[in-house]
Design a protein around this motif. Structure first.
Motif, short mmCIF file in Angstrom:
data_model
loop_
_atom_site.label_atom_id
_atom_site.label_comp_id
_atom_site.label_asym_id
_atom_site.label_seq_id
_atom_site.Cartn_x
_atom_site.Cartn_y
_atom_site.Cartn_z
N ALA A 126 1.39 -6.51 -36.99
CA ALA A 126 1.72 -5.97 -35.67
C ALA A 126 0.60 -6.23 -34.68
O ALA A 126 0.84 -6.66 -33.54
CB ALA A 126 1.99 -4.47 -35.77
N ALA A 127 -0.65 -6.01 -35.11
CA ALA A 127 -1.79 -6.20 -34.22
C ALA A 127 -1.92 -7.65 -33.80
O ALA A 127 -2.16 -7.97 -32.62
CB ALA A 127 -3.07 -5.72 -34.91
N ASN A 128 -1.75 -8.57 -34.74
CA ASN A 128 -1.95 -9.97 -34.43
C ASN A 128 -0.76 -10.59 -33.70
O ASN A 128 -0.95 -11.51 -32.90
CB ASN A 128 -2.28 -10.75 -35.71
N LEU A 129 0.43 -10.09 -33.95
CA LEU A 129 1.57 -10.58 -33.17
C LEU A 129 1.43 -10.15 -31.71
O LEU A 129 1.68 -10.94 -30.79
CB LEU A 129 2.88 -10.05 -33.76
N GLY B 70 -2.47 -15.11 -26.47
CA GLY B 70 -2.39 -16.44 -27.04
C GLY B 70 -3.28 -16.55 -28.28
O GLY B 70 -3.96 -15.60 -28.65
N PRO B 71 -3.33 -17.73 -28.92
CA PRO B 71 -4.01 -17.86 -30.20
C PRO B 71 -5.52 -18.11 -30.11
O PRO B 71 -6.21 -18.11 -31.12
CB PRO B 71 -3.32 -19.07 -30.84
N TYR B 72 -6.06 -18.32 -28.90
CA TYR B 72 -7.46 -18.70 -28.76
C TYR B 72 -8.33 -17.53 -28.32
O TYR B 72 -7.90 -16.68 -27.53
CB TYR B 72 -7.62 -19.84 -27.74
N LEU B 73 -9.58 -17.50 -28.82
CA LEU B 73 -10.53 -16.48 -28.41
C LEU B 73 -10.86 -16.64 -26.93
O LEU B 73 -10.86 -15.68 -26.16
CB LEU B 73 -11.83 -16.59 -29.24
N ASN B 74 -11.11 -17.87 -26.53
CA ASN B 74 -11.30 -18.23 -25.12
C ASN B 74 -10.37 -19.39 -24.81
O ASN B 74 -10.24 -20.31 -25.62
CB ASN B 74 -12.75 -18.62 -24.85
N SER B 75 -9.74 -19.35 -23.65
CA SER B 75 -8.79 -20.40 -23.31
C SER B 75 -9.48 -21.75 -23.26
O SER B 75 -10.46 -21.94 -22.54
CB SER B 75 -8.14 -20.10 -21.96
N PRO B 76 -8.99 -22.75 -24.02
CA PRO B 76 -9.58 -24.10 -23.98
C PRO B 76 -9.09 -24.92 -22.79
O PRO B 76 -9.52 -26.05 -22.61
CB PRO B 76 -9.09 -24.71 -25.29
N PHE B 77 -8.20 -24.32 -21.98
CA PHE B 77 -7.59 -25.07 -20.88
C PHE B 77 -8.19 -24.72 -19.52
O PHE B 77 -7.71 -25.17 -18.50
CB PHE B 77 -6.09 -24.82 -20.87
N GLN B 78 -9.24 -23.89 -19.53
CA GLN B 78 -9.86 -23.50 -18.27
C GLN B 78 -11.14 -24.31 -18.06
O GLN B 78 -11.87 -24.57 -18.99
CB GLN B 78 -10.17 -22.01 -18.27
#
Length: 204
Positions: A186-189, A196-204
């Motif tokens: 539940a926590a991870n969903l 989203g799946p990343y600790l820090n957004s790789p798209f910024q």
């Protein structure tokens, strides 16, 4: 006048359970299409006459089992109280998400056979509808909090995306024989849905 629903005779409940268990075992062994009522009755240690007292045919047995399990899932999802409103700023799993996974764990054999292994189309469609309703209510609740939370895509698209993601994660969990607890799932969903799946957004 009493509004209480009459309690079902325990003997009837036991008969239904025997037949549902027999159906699941035989579906796992042989697949649904090849099964006969005689085989189901024999596996349940009952006779055909007893089977036909409760169900029209094997399709009715399967349908009633699906109806019961999905209604229980809906009841677990919709038993939210006002004190359980989601705070998306916290990482704590929401009780509704936990109850959903607890229900699936409690009925794990059913979900593993019908959903994860056999992927019976009618069940998958109906479960997607249940999860879509759940996602839609959640999105509406978030949007009501603030204009800052309005969607950037059509709501129908967001709902279907979320429901499909939920279903995919549930099937994966079942296929892996549920290696994580309902609370962990539940926590991870929730984390996936919100951040989203990343600790820090790789798209910024």
């Amino acid at each position: 006048m009493s509004t209480h629903k009459p309690k079902q005779d325990p003997r009837i409940t036991r008969t239904h359970q025997l037949l549902q268990d027999a159906l699941l075992d035989l579906i796992r062994e042989r697949g649904f299409d090849k099964l006969t009522v005689q085989q189901i009755a024999e596996r349940a240690t009952l006779n055909r006459a007893t089977f036909y007292l409760h169900y029209r045919d094997k399709h009715d047995l399967l349908q009633q089992g699906m109806d019961e399990v999905l209604q229980q899932l809906v009841n677990n999802i919709r038993s939210q109280t006002e004190s359980e409103r989601v705070d998306f700023r916290k990482d704590k799993p929401h009780p509704t998400f936990i109850r959903m996974f607890e229900h699936i764990q409690q009925h794990s054999k059913y979900y593993q056979v019908i959903l994860a292994e056999q992927k019976i189309p009618h069940f998958m469609t109906r479960m997607t509808e249940v999860l879509s309703d759940f996602a839609s209510e959640g999105i509406s609740a978030v949007e009501a909090e603030s204009e800052a939370y309005h969607l950037t895509v059509p709501k129908e698209m967001a709902v279907r995306y979320a429901a499909s993601a939920f279903l995919g994660v549930i099937i994966w969990w079942l296929e892996q024989d549920m290696p994580y607890s309902p609370k962990y799932m539940a926590a991870n969903l929730m984390k996936l849905v919100i951040k989203g799946p990343y600790l820090n957004s790789p798209f910024q």
